[in-house]
Design a protein around this motif. Structure first.
Motif, PDB file in Angstrom:
ATOM      1  N   PRO A   1       0.829  -1.203   0.000  1.00 15.46           N
ATOM      2  CA  PRO A   1       0.000   0.000   0.000  1.00 15.46           C
ATOM      3  C   PRO A   1       0.866   1.256   0.000  1.00 15.46           C
ATOM      4  N   VAL A   2       0.540   2.158  -0.918  1.00 18.22           N
ATOM      5  CA  VAL A   2       1.337   3.369  -1.076  1.00 18.22           C
ATOM      6  C   VAL A   2       0.471   4.572  -0.769  1.00 18.22           C
ATOM      7  N   THR A   3       0.916   5.407   0.158  1.00 14.32           N
ATOM      8  CA  THR A   3       0.194   6.628   0.469  1.00 14.32           C
ATOM      9  C   THR A   3       1.172   7.783   0.465  1.00 14.32           C
TER      10      THR A   3
ATOM     11  N   ILE B   1       1.071   9.701 -14.657  1.00 18.28           N
ATOM     12  CA  ILE B   1       0.580  10.557 -13.571  1.00 18.28           C
ATOM     13  C   ILE B   1      -0.751  10.024 -13.049  1.00 18.28           C
ATOM     14  N   LYS B   2      -1.634   9.640 -13.972  1.00 18.32           N
ATOM     15  CA  LYS B   2      -2.937   9.094 -13.559  1.00 18.32           C
ATOM     16  C   LYS B   2      -2.746   7.800 -12.763  1.00 18.32           C
ATOM     17  N   PHE B   3      -1.772   6.990 -13.193  1.00 13.73           N
ATOM     18  CA  PHE B   3      -1.501   5.738 -12.489  1.00 13.73           C
ATOM     19  C   PHE B   3      -0.994   6.024 -11.073  1.00 13.73           C
ATOM     20  N   ILE B   4      -0.099   6.990 -10.941  1.00 11.74           N
ATOM     21  CA  ILE B   4       0.416   7.371  -9.619  1.00 11.74           C
ATOM     22  C   ILE B   4      -0.719   7.864  -8.730  1.00 11.74           C
TER      23      ILE B   4
ATOM     24  N   LYS C   1      -3.641   7.121  -4.198  1.00  8.16           N
ATOM     25  CA  LYS C   1      -4.916   7.663  -3.715  1.00  8.16           C
ATOM     26  C   LYS C   1      -4.783   9.136  -3.339  1.00  8.16           C
ATOM     27  N   SER C   2      -4.120   9.869  -4.207  1.00  3.93           N
ATOM     28  CA  SER C   2      -3.939  11.299  -3.976  1.00  3.93           C
ATOM     29  C   SER C   2      -4.205  12.057  -5.269  1.00  3.93           C
ATOM     30  N   ALA C   3      -4.557  13.328  -5.131  1.00  5.12           N
ATOM     31  CA  ALA C   3      -4.821  14.170  -6.300  1.00  5.12           C
ATOM     32  C   ALA C   3      -3.576  14.982  -6.629  1.00  5.12           C
ATOM     33  N   ILE C   4      -3.171  14.930  -7.898  1.00  5.17           N
ATOM     34  CA  ILE C   4      -2.040  15.735  -8.368  1.00  5.17           C
ATOM     35  C   ILE C   4      -2.628  16.818  -9.260  1.00  5.17           C
ATOM     36  N   GLU C   5      -2.603  18.034  -8.769  1.00  4.97           N
ATOM     37  CA  GLU C   5      -3.263  19.147  -9.449  1.00  4.97           C
ATOM     38  C   GLU C   5      -2.423  19.660 -10.612  1.00  4.97           C
TER      39      GLU C   5
END
Length: 558
Positions: free
Chosen positions: A214-216, A357-360, A365-369
């Motif tokens: 699990p990656v957070t 980027i979408k895969f990351i 489970k984070s938003a990259i703006e």
């Protein structure tokens, strides 16, 4: 026991030398698991996402198992898009740069087929293609698979999505049915059609799936900046200045990239240092001491070299290259925002790399703006605001009596106090501008488009092939820079030329700023360089007297 070096995989000296030259320090998980299996002759299904290093995972065994003395096609690689086919071809050429006699030919739609036929007839051992054009060659008889020993399908699920299943199966019917042909498929998912192809054509396949813990992501502001590769350094410089970051960390995927980025930043007036695998422990300690003490603005590092970095005051992390794995991404951005402080991370991406980027985002489970690149006006306003803030701090501290007396004396002669203060602020701003080289106001930051194979060309996209002949080893640049022109230099990889050598020579002889130079494509015996169209005559004239690596330069329009 995990594999720490490429040497542990039993690779040839030629391939190891190429890997070292390219700056790769350690194999990724997919490379460490796939390469030994392929070298031992197994059929393999690899479940891996884009950005995990899978190209080298199949390219290295393909090179190792190819007989360069046999001028017949021995390895066939299929990709869903022409862009990916060109990218894979370039990667194989780099990895085989010390493997004498090995020739790689890309075949894809949009390029005249006669060029590809000539290249194959010269004796290609590895062919990288898209399904539509590959079948065209097979039906014409210009591509024969009598000596085929390995076939590779990259992004197999994407091929299915694009309707290439029948093409994939048809290609496999052209091989010598009595001959054992090793097969590899890489796919992010394994739908039923892929399982059916495996059952029909593969022999006891070994499945590899890179298990992810699990990656957070920590509480860090994360942004993606969509710009073309050639302006990433200018992007870093603008973001540093607009936000007034004091200490930044830049991550690159290779040692070569760290050197090039550092050179460009230093030419812009930024104090930077490199941290990569070439440094001794003593050198590493000196660099880290400078970074912790704030003597340098930016530290440029590879993932391997950055292990163990623990600095609390890093304001920002820049991903110059997209990391090969979401876990690497988390480790990278985790260098900022420590000790209860807020942190910021920027990742540069364009075109099909936005998929990474979408895969990351999905895995972490984070938003990259998505944010735009700061304009030149933004940079100047930020610098002015900073100076006024510092001025207010000086006024609040007091102790200005000796200076007030000097200003009063000057104001009695001919100038008001406001005019004198404005002149001093102007002097301060001009000094700051000198320390930071001017930005290129005309820079085009728009990202490269993502071209898809076997789909009709749009007329507006035809310029990506304009002005450059295609042939063995050529790289097609998908940019459309109307203010740039491509020049051909008579030096290349065989002369041990690097992009920094070309930038330094052009800037040093012609006097044009290095940041105005665009895409650089270094081939075996020559190089292509994109330069401003209005500087072409000046550069050609000045380069006639210049040398690189003791070789006299000859420059002409491409």
């Amino acid at each position: 026991m995990s594999v720490q070096t490429f040497a542990e995989l039993g690779l040839s000296d030629d391939v190891l030398e190429s890997l070292q030259k390219m700056g790769f320090e350690a194999p990724t998980a997919i490379q460490a698991q796939t390469i030994p299996l392929l070298l031992n002759g197994h059929d393999v299904l690899g479940q891996a996402q884009t950005g995990t290093g899978k190209t080298a995972a199949f390219a290295i065994p393909a090179i190792e198992k190819t007989d360069a003395s046999l001028n017949e096609v021995q390895v066939l690689i299929q990709c869903p898009t022409r862009e990916l086919a060109i990218q894979v071809t370039g990667e194989i050429q780099k990895l085989s740069s010390y493997t004498g006699g090995l020739r790689v030919v890309p075949v894809y739609g949009g390029q005249h087929i006669s060029h590809q036929i000539k290249a194959i007839n010269r004796g290609a051992q590895i062919v990288v293609g898209t399904p539509g054009r590959t079948i065209d060659h097979l039906k014409r008889g210009t591509l024969k698979l009598n000596h085929l020993s390995m076939v590779i399908f990259d992004e197999a699920d994407e091929m299915l999505n694009m309707g290439f299943r029948e093409d994939m199966e048809e290609i496999l019917t052209y091989k010598d049915q009595a001959r054992r042909v090793q097969m590899l498929m890489f796919s992010a998912t394994v739908p039923k059609p892929i399982r059916e192809i495996m059952k029909r054509f593969m022999v006891d396949p070994v499945s590899i799936t890179i298990e992810r813990s699990p990656v957070t992501t920590p509480d860090i502001r994360q942004y993606v900046v969509e710009v073309r590769d050639s302006v990433r350094v200018e992007g870093i410089a603008r973001l540093m200045d607009v936000n007034n970051y004091k200490l930044g960390l830049i991550f690159c995927n290779t040692k070569v990239a760290t050197e090039e980025v550092s050179q460009q930043l230093q030419s812009r007036g930024y104090s930077s240092e490199i941290l990569n695998g070439d440094l001794s422990q003593g050198q590493r300690d000196k660099v880290m001491h400078k970074f912790r003490s704030g003597y340098i603005d930016l530290l440029i590092a590879t993932d391997v070299a950055a292990r163990g970095i623990d600095v609390d005051d890093v304001d920002v992390v820049f991903n110059y290259d997209i990391p090969q794995d979401p876990e690497q991404y988390v480790h990278r951005i985790g260098r900022t925002g420590r000790a209860g402080k807020s942190g910021t991370a920027y990742t540069f991406a364009s075109g099909r790399r936005m998929r990474s980027i979408k895969f990351i985002e999905r895995i972490t489970k984070s938003a990259i703006e998505s944010v735009r690149m700061p304009s030149l006006k933004d940079v100047k306003e930020s610098r002015m605001t900073l100076q006024l803030t510092e001025l207010g701090e000086v006024l609040a501290k007091g102790g200005l009596k000796p200076y007030i007396e000097q200003v009063e004396a000057l104001s009695e002669i001919s100038y008001s106090s406001v005019e004198i203060a404005a002149a001093l602020l102007k002097m301060r701003m001009e000094t700051l501008e000198k320390n930071r080289s001017d930005f290129n106001e005309d820079t085009d930051f728009s990202p490269e488009p993502d071209y898809r194979e076997d789909r009709k060309f749009k007329k507006g996209k035809k310029n990506r092939d304009k002005g450059r002949k295609k042939g063995k080893g050529d790289f097609v640049d998908s940019r459309d820079d109307s203010n740039m022109q491509t020049l051909r230099f008579n030096v290349g990889r065989s002369d041990k030329v690097r992009p920094g050598d070309l930038v330094g020579a052009i800037a040093g002889e012609s006097g044009i700023p290095g940041y105005t130079i665009g895409h650089i494509d270094i081939q075996s015996n020559f190089s292509f360089v994109d330069v401003p169209s209005d500087k072409v005559s000046l550069i050609i004239d000045k380069m006639g007297k210049a040398q690189i690596r003791k070789k006299k330069l000859k420059v002409k329009p491409a």
